[in-house]
Design a protein around this motif. Sequence first.
Motif, PDB file in Angstrom:
ATOM      1  N   CYS A  93       0.847  -1.375   0.074  1.00 44.11           N
ATOM      2  CA  CYS A  93      -0.139   0.090   0.074  1.00 44.11           C
ATOM      3  C   CYS A  93       0.721   1.270   0.056  1.00 44.11           C
ATOM      4  CB  CYS A  93      -0.960   0.114   1.133  1.00 44.11           C
ATOM      5  SG  CYS A  93      -1.673  -1.596   1.756  1.00 44.11           S
ATOM      6  N   CYS A  96       1.425   4.086  -2.825  1.00 38.44           N
ATOM      7  CA  CYS A  96       0.709   5.100  -3.314  1.00 38.44           C
ATOM      8  C   CYS A  96       0.182   5.732  -1.928  1.00 38.44           C
ATOM      9  CB  CYS A  96      -0.866   4.502  -3.716  1.00 38.44           C
ATOM     10  SG  CYS A  96      -0.766   3.629  -5.441  1.00 38.44           S
ATOM     11  N   HIS A  97      -0.027   5.326  -0.933  1.00 39.41           N
ATOM     12  CA  HIS A  97      -0.413   5.965   0.358  1.00 39.41           C
ATOM     13  C   HIS A  97       0.845   6.760   1.161  1.00 39.41           C
ATOM     14  CE1 HIS A  97      -4.579   5.107  -0.074  1.00 39.41           C
ATOM     15  NE2 HIS A  97      -4.463   3.831  -0.269  1.00 39.41           N
ATOM     16  N   MET A 145      -7.767   2.842  -6.400  1.00 35.32           N
ATOM     17  CA  MET A 145      -7.910   2.041  -5.060  1.00 35.32           C
ATOM     18  C   MET A 145      -8.597   0.779  -5.711  1.00 35.32           C
ATOM     19  SD  MET A 145      -7.287   1.348  -2.304  1.00 35.32           S
ATOM     20  CE  MET A 145      -7.774   0.007  -1.073  1.00 35.32           C
TER      21      MET A 145
END
Lengths: 180, 210
Positions: A93, A96-97, A145
């Motif tokens: 993850c 992107c985050h 997402m």
Amino acid sequence: MEEAGVRAILGAMFRPWICSGWALVLGACGGGDGSAAVSRADGPAERAGANAERRSSLRDDLRRALGGSYDEPLAFVDEHLLARGERAWELHCSACHGLSGRGGTTLARALPVEPGDLADPRRASFFSERAKLWILAEGSAGTPMTGWKEALDERMLIAVLAHMRTLVRPTPAGTEEVGR
Amino acid sequence: MNLAERIVLGCWAGWAAVGCGSETDGPPPPDAAGIPAAFRGRELFDAPPGADFTLTDQHGEPFCLADRRGAPLLLFFGFVHCPQACPATLSGWSRVRSLLGERGERVCFAFVTVDPRRDTPERLARHLEAFGVSFLGLTGSDAELEAVYDAYGIRHERVDVDPDDQSLGYVIDHTTRTLLIDARGRLRVEHDFRARPEDIAADLLRLLAE
């Protein structure tokens, strides 16, 4: 929205790893083709507006579909599982985050819809934990997402969400936003 | 010459250390019609012709490469749960598509899965719609896909995040280049996944003008 669609989503929530395709049902009633709506908007302001609208209608749909369980807490995550949730976050993850959940990575800035700052307490409380579990399993239609139910089992998704809660910055006293 | 030898195996874990920049310094100036004088990606002078194949798109329709002759095509191999190179590539394509405007209507953007087990047609469809409504997501049987990977020198290797703990899932190390195929079906240019969308768009304009 049609009753059947709502029931289907409800069913999917309890067996999200068996059913697939429900996100399409939800996407269809969540204001239609989110991607087109977002990408056709011109300036950043219009884009942000379209994005906020899409997210609100997704929340409304999830609230309808999940009914009483919308605000139910998720299963307890012990320390061992929490640590694995953190690993999954780093590996799957964080590109992107960001490790901190604040987004802003090179990749995040290039995406057609930005992930935003998930460590912002207002953002973090926009969806309930159960709604986030749904989004994590099925994906947020029209955004990069993707749904993770094919890749991680439900226990792990709940563990990653538990790790995400540890990233949220504390709300300064007196500024909590209470919203439904 | 084996194309695979010339294509760097993209490592999903390596991205964080790498900046995002152009492959070239100072691209050649475009001519009056905006067509650049030279390709900005790496030209594949001695590459094998783009082998024909038939796969299935995200809507269950057969996709035959030979039917697409007449316009350039972008080809990339990746997977939906890819943390780095694939979303970066698809985001770049999204930008390429809008840079091309009307001229891009004839161009085909094709994403071939290297993870057919998890990338069901529905998952491909939902994922790709976020990047480009007309992007194709292609899958097939293991044998069909392997033949295509072979033909294009695509390397792919499943890596379990933690061999002792399957619940952490897996990723796939894979070749991360975008391949440009011309209107006659020939493999012509390749771009790194960090390539600037402007450079890919310029190369497509050149191919469109041929």
